[in-house]
Design a protein around this motif. Structure first.
Motif, short mmCIF file in Angstrom:
data_model
loop_
_atom_site.label_atom_id
_atom_site.label_comp_id
_atom_site.label_asym_id
_atom_site.label_seq_id
_atom_site.Cartn_x
_atom_site.Cartn_y
_atom_site.Cartn_z
N PHE A 1 38.83 33.11 43.38
CA PHE A 1 38.80 31.84 44.10
C PHE A 1 38.17 32.04 45.46
O PHE A 1 38.81 32.51 46.39
N PHE A 2 36.87 31.67 45.55
CA PHE A 2 36.13 31.81 46.80
C PHE A 2 36.32 30.59 47.69
O PHE A 2 35.83 30.56 48.82
N LEU B 1 41.58 37.22 43.38
CA LEU B 1 40.82 37.34 44.63
C LEU B 1 40.90 35.95 45.26
O LEU B 1 40.40 34.98 44.70
N ASN B 2 41.58 35.87 46.39
CA ASN B 2 41.90 34.57 46.96
C ASN B 2 41.25 34.44 48.34
O ASN B 2 41.84 34.80 49.35
N GLY B 3 40.00 33.98 48.37
CA GLY B 3 39.28 33.87 49.64
C GLY B 3 38.74 35.22 50.08
O GLY B 3 38.94 36.25 49.43
N ARG C 1 36.17 29.89 41.07
CA ARG C 1 35.92 28.71 41.92
C ARG C 1 34.96 29.14 43.04
O ARG C 1 35.23 30.12 43.74
N CYS C 2 33.87 28.42 43.16
CA CYS C 2 32.87 28.80 44.17
C CYS C 2 32.08 27.57 44.62
O CYS C 2 32.25 26.48 44.09
N SER C 3 31.22 27.78 45.59
CA SER C 3 30.44 26.68 46.16
C SER C 3 29.19 26.42 45.31
O SER C 3 28.82 27.22 44.44
N ASN D 1 34.59 27.89 34.68
CA ASN D 1 34.32 27.17 35.93
C ASN D 1 35.63 26.50 36.37
O ASN D 1 36.12 25.58 35.72
N ALA D 2 36.18 26.95 37.49
CA ALA D 2 37.44 26.41 38.01
C ALA D 2 37.20 25.50 39.22
O ALA D 2 38.08 25.34 40.06
N GLY D 3 36.01 24.89 39.26
CA GLY D 3 35.63 24.04 40.39
C GLY D 3 34.43 24.64 41.07
O GLY D 3 34.56 25.66 41.75
#
Ligand code: CP
Length: 298
Positions: A48-49, A73-75, A105-107, A125-127
């Motif tokens: 999770f970026f 991986l959280n941030g 999750r990424c940009s 894809n988690a967002g």
């Protein structure tokens, strides 16, 4: 979804039959949640970026319920992202450690589609920036499926910041695929240009038409130079006791909610609320997706 190396980046290549197969799998978990041992031990990397509460925790719970070990991986904090490593290199390095599945999750700047083709395990894809949030759309439609029993021709009004919403993008794709009717409502600056989705400008007209209404979060962090009047928005588009007084359907929100902006309703006590049902559906749908992509129980 029928072979173990497919990924879930977009709903585009999904058939309605595959969606309903996931729904049936998710429904079966509702009856006997948890502890669906996958026999041999599998590992899921949750990368999770960008911030998340519902998606991250529900994937963790889904993995636990399935007996899949997860690592998080959280941030950027505490990772080599702080030393300038790119998100792409981070993903490729973690993929080299050979977990069985990656949830990311990424940009928008990250090319998740291309990355998923460079690595050997399924990617969920988690967002992904503004591009899409397929498991959110699956859990939204699953919530409606649990409610109505069948989805064809059900009418859903999506209200608010459609233009900046990955949830709306994925829901248009999935709802259309499932034969549902979907319309959007919101101020001009929140509506996408050249969209094929019909617009109902007046909230009351939209609510009279709809079986279900979904409010979207006003994504202030994505507005940059956008001219936006919170007061006008509240006056014309907020879901509250007054605007909803004649509405007999159900209401939803993907979260997180800006209480007092897009919505001012009691999401726990109002009998029309399915907000927490959506959250519960998130665990069931993510169990079904992880299991299917791992090629277990296909
Ligand atoms: N709906 C949703 O994606 O919520 P989170 O950002 O908290 O995961």
């Amino acid at each position: 979804m029928s072979n173990s190396v497919a990924s879930l980046i977009s709903l585009q290549d999904f058939s309605a039959t595959q969606v309903y197969s996931l729904f049936e799998k998710a429904k079966s978990f509702d009856e006997k949640i948890g502890h669906q041992s996958t026999q041999s031990i599998r590992t899921a990397g949750l990368l999770f970026f960008e911030p998340s509460t519902r998606t991250r925790c529900s994937f963790e719970i889904a993995a636990n319920n399935l007996g899949v070990r997860s690592f998080l991986l959280n941030g950027a904090e505490g990772t080599s992202l702080e030393k300038g490593e790119s998100v792409e290199d981070t993903i490729l390095n973690i993929a080299a450690m050979e977990p069985d599945i990656l949830v990311i999750r990424c940009s928008d700047e990250v090319d998740l589609q291309s990355l998923s083709q460079q690595i050997s395990m399924p990617v969920i894809n988690a967002g992904w920036g503004k591009r899409g949030h397929p498991t959110q759309a699956l859990l939204d439609c699953f919530t409606l499926y649990q409610e109505f029993g069948q989805l064809k021709d059900k009418k859903v009004l999506i209200v608010g910041d459609v233009k900046h919403s990955r949830v709306a993008t994925s829901n248009f794709e999935l709802m259309t695929k499932l034969g549902m009717q979907v319309a959007i409502c919101g101020p001009q600056e929140f509506l996408p240009q050249n969209s094929k989705i019909p617009v109902i400008s007046n909230l009351q007209e939209g609510l009279q038409w709809a079986d279900a209404v979904m409010a979207l979060r006003c994504q202030f962090e994505r507005h940059a130079s956008l001219q936006f009047s919170k007061q006008d928005y509240i006056a014309n588009y907020q879901l509250n006791q007054n605007s909803m007084k004649n509405f007999k359907g159900i209401f939803m929100h993907p979260g997180p909610i800006n209480h007092g902006v897009e919505m001012l309703l009691d999401t726990r006590a109002d009998s029309r609320s399915r907000v927490f049902a959506q959250v519960k559906s998130g665990v069931l749908i993510r169990m079904a997706v992880v299991l299917s992509l791992l090629g277990i129980g296909n």
